[in-house]
Design a protein around this motif. Structure first.
Motif, PDB file in Angstrom:
ATOM      1  N   SER A   1     -10.884 -19.350 -60.080  1.00 15.56           N
ATOM      2  CA  SER A   1     -12.180 -19.955 -59.792  1.00 15.56           C
ATOM      3  C   SER A   1     -12.903 -19.092 -58.771  1.00 15.56           C
ATOM      4  O   SER A   1     -12.275 -18.273 -58.078  1.00 15.56           O
ATOM      5  CB  SER A   1     -12.010 -21.383 -59.262  1.00 15.56           C
ATOM      6  N   VAL A   2     -14.208 -19.259 -58.714  1.00 21.89           N
ATOM      7  CA  VAL A   2     -14.990 -18.491 -57.750  1.00 21.89           C
ATOM      8  C   VAL A   2     -15.685 -19.444 -56.796  1.00 21.89           C
ATOM      9  O   VAL A   2     -15.941 -20.607 -57.104  1.00 21.89           O
ATOM     10  CB  VAL A   2     -16.023 -17.580 -58.440  1.00 21.89           C
TER      11      VAL A   2
ATOM     12  N   ILE B   1     -13.300 -13.447 -64.807  1.00 23.71           N
ATOM     13  CA  ILE B   1     -14.236 -14.550 -64.694  1.00 23.71           C
ATOM     14  C   ILE B   1     -15.625 -13.984 -64.448  1.00 23.71           C
ATOM     15  O   ILE B   1     -15.756 -12.882 -63.917  1.00 23.71           O
ATOM     16  CB  ILE B   1     -13.797 -15.510 -63.553  1.00 23.71           C
ATOM     17  N   ARG B   2     -16.654 -14.738 -64.824  1.00 26.80           N
ATOM     18  CA  ARG B   2     -18.026 -14.296 -64.637  1.00 26.80           C
ATOM     19  C   ARG B   2     -18.866 -15.448 -64.092  1.00 26.80           C
ATOM     20  O   ARG B   2     -18.573 -16.619 -64.330  1.00 26.80           O
ATOM     21  CB  ARG B   2     -18.622 -13.786 -65.939  1.00 26.80           C
ATOM     22  N   GLN B   3     -19.925 -15.069 -63.387  1.00 25.77           N
ATOM     23  CA  GLN B   3     -20.809 -16.063 -62.779  1.00 25.77           C
ATOM     24  C   GLN B   3     -22.256 -15.643 -62.975  1.00 25.77           C
ATOM     25  O   GLN B   3     -22.609 -14.491 -62.692  1.00 25.77           O
ATOM     26  CB  GLN B   3     -20.515 -16.175 -61.281  1.00 25.77           C
ATOM     27  N   GLU B   4     -23.075 -16.582 -63.461  1.00 20.68           N
ATOM     28  CA  GLU B   4     -24.505 -16.330 -63.548  1.00 20.68           C
ATOM     29  C   GLU B   4     -25.158 -16.800 -62.252  1.00 20.68           C
ATOM     30  O   GLU B   4     -24.893 -17.919 -61.814  1.00 20.68           O
ATOM     31  CB  GLU B   4     -25.114 -17.090 -64.739  1.00 20.68           C
ATOM     32  N   ALA B   5     -26.014 -15.982 -61.679  1.00 19.38           N
ATOM     33  CA  ALA B   5     -26.585 -16.298 -60.369  1.00 19.38           C
ATOM     34  C   ALA B   5     -27.468 -17.542 -60.405  1.00 19.38           C
ATOM     35  O   ALA B   5     -27.612 -18.231 -59.396  1.00 19.38           O
ATOM     36  CB  ALA B   5     -27.383 -15.110 -59.848  1.00 19.38           C
TER      37      ALA B   5
ATOM     38  N   GLN C   1     -25.725 -22.971 -60.250  1.00 18.19           N
ATOM     39  CA  GLN C   1     -25.192 -23.385 -58.964  1.00 18.19           C
ATOM     40  C   GLN C   1     -23.713 -23.726 -59.043  1.00 18.19           C
ATOM     41  O   GLN C   1     -22.978 -23.595 -58.068  1.00 18.19           O
ATOM     42  CB  GLN C   1     -25.980 -24.574 -58.421  1.00 18.19           C
ATOM     43  N   GLN C   2     -23.284 -24.158 -60.226  1.00 21.60           N
ATOM     44  CA  GLN C   2     -21.883 -24.548 -60.381  1.00 21.60           C
ATOM     45  C   GLN C   2     -20.989 -23.317 -60.389  1.00 21.60           C
ATOM     46  O   GLN C   2     -21.258 -22.339 -61.094  1.00 21.60           O
ATOM     47  CB  GLN C   2     -21.703 -25.328 -61.676  1.00 21.60           C
ATOM     48  N   ASN C   3     -19.917 -23.382 -59.629  1.00 21.56           N
ATOM     49  CA  ASN C   3     -18.974 -22.277 -59.584  1.00 21.56           C
ATOM     50  C   ASN C   3     -18.168 -22.198 -60.875  1.00 21.56           C
ATOM     51  O   ASN C   3     -17.708 -23.210 -61.404  1.00 21.56           O
ATOM     52  CB  ASN C   3     -18.017 -22.444 -58.402  1.00 21.56           C
ATOM     53  N   ALA C   4     -17.967 -20.971 -61.359  1.00 14.94           N
ATOM     54  CA  ALA C   4     -17.218 -20.767 -62.599  1.00 14.94           C
ATOM     55  C   ALA C   4     -15.729 -20.972 -62.365  1.00 14.94           C
ATOM     56  O   ALA C   4     -15.200 -20.680 -61.276  1.00 14.94           O
ATOM     57  CB  ALA C   4     -17.469 -19.362 -63.127  1.00 14.94           C
TER      58      ALA C   4
END
Lengths: 117, 115
Positions: free
Chosen positions: A65-66, A49-53, A56-59
């Motif tokens: 999930s994060v 999984i990846r998250q863009e800083a 605001q929404q969690n991936a």
């Protein structure tokens, strides 16, 4: 320079239960990306999984999930309905741009997760 | 095809030998990476190639010599290695991106033992 800390060297979870792996990081950048990679025993590393800083929404990705807390610099991974195939080493990674279109991953030390039948 | 292949899977070499590790991908990726992973440790970046040019060398000793002969191939030439160089060597590739990073796809690795 960025640092990534995974404070749980090993964890275990019963099959079908939920488990959360923690990750904290330190950076002076404002826009960045965070990844969770999974490395099963004797198998290749794959992105979970990846998250863009800036988001605001969690991936979420199916059972993964994060919980991304930018102010606290925290990026935990939750695995729901754990399956035996989730047994693996999990690495949290900070992604930084290294020029000419390439990106550099700074990994935490990893958390070894065992799913118990 | 989202596969990165690495050969050989296992390699045992003496300190005076010369050997090469090979990595191949056919996903059209133009960024390729070499990582070194010791047992129970995270991967450590060694080299980055972008558009077939070396863009990062993380202060790796000269006994490791990377080569990117074309956009699909990445080699790591080994010479006069030390026993402490024994490790899993991982190759990865990704699409180049300037706005956001693409996923790095990893190969299965080459398990290197230096005697």
């Amino acid at each position: 320079a960025q640092t990534v800390t995974q404070s749980q060297p090993e964890m275990s979870v019963q099959e079908a239960e939920t488990v959360t792996l923690s990750c904290t990081y330190d950076t002076s950048e404002n826009n960045y990306y965070l990844f969770w990679y999974k490395q099963p025993p004797s198998r290749q590393m794959i992105l979970v999984i990846r998250q863009e800083a800036y988001k605001q929404q969690n991936a979420t990705e199916n059972r993964f999930s994060v919980n991304f807390q930018k102010a606290a610099k925290s990026f935990s991974l939750k695995i729901s309905d754990s399956q035996l195939g989730d047994t693996a080493m999990y690495f949290c990674a900070f992604v930084s741009y290294s020029g000419a279109g390439s990106y550099q991953l700074t990994f935490g030390k990893g958390t070894k997760l065992s799913v118990i039948p | 095809d989202t596969e990165v292949t690495q050969t050989p899977k296992h390699l045992v070499m003496g300190m005076t030998n010369k050997k090469s590790l090979k990595c191949e991908q056919h996903m059209g990726h133009r960024a390729m990476y070499w990582y070194k992973q010791k047992a129970k440790k995270p991967p450590e970046l060694m080299f980055v190639y972008s558009y077939e040019k070396l863009s990062i060398n993380e202060s790796v000793p000269s006994r490791f010599s990377p080569e990117c002969p074309n956009s699909s191939l990445l080699n790591l030439h080994l010479h006069a290695l030390q026993p402490e160089d024994s490790a899993l060597y991982l190759c990865a590739s990704s699409h180049p991106g300037t706005r956001s990073p693409d996923t790095q796809y990893f190969g299965p690795g080459t398990r290197l033992t230096v005697l």
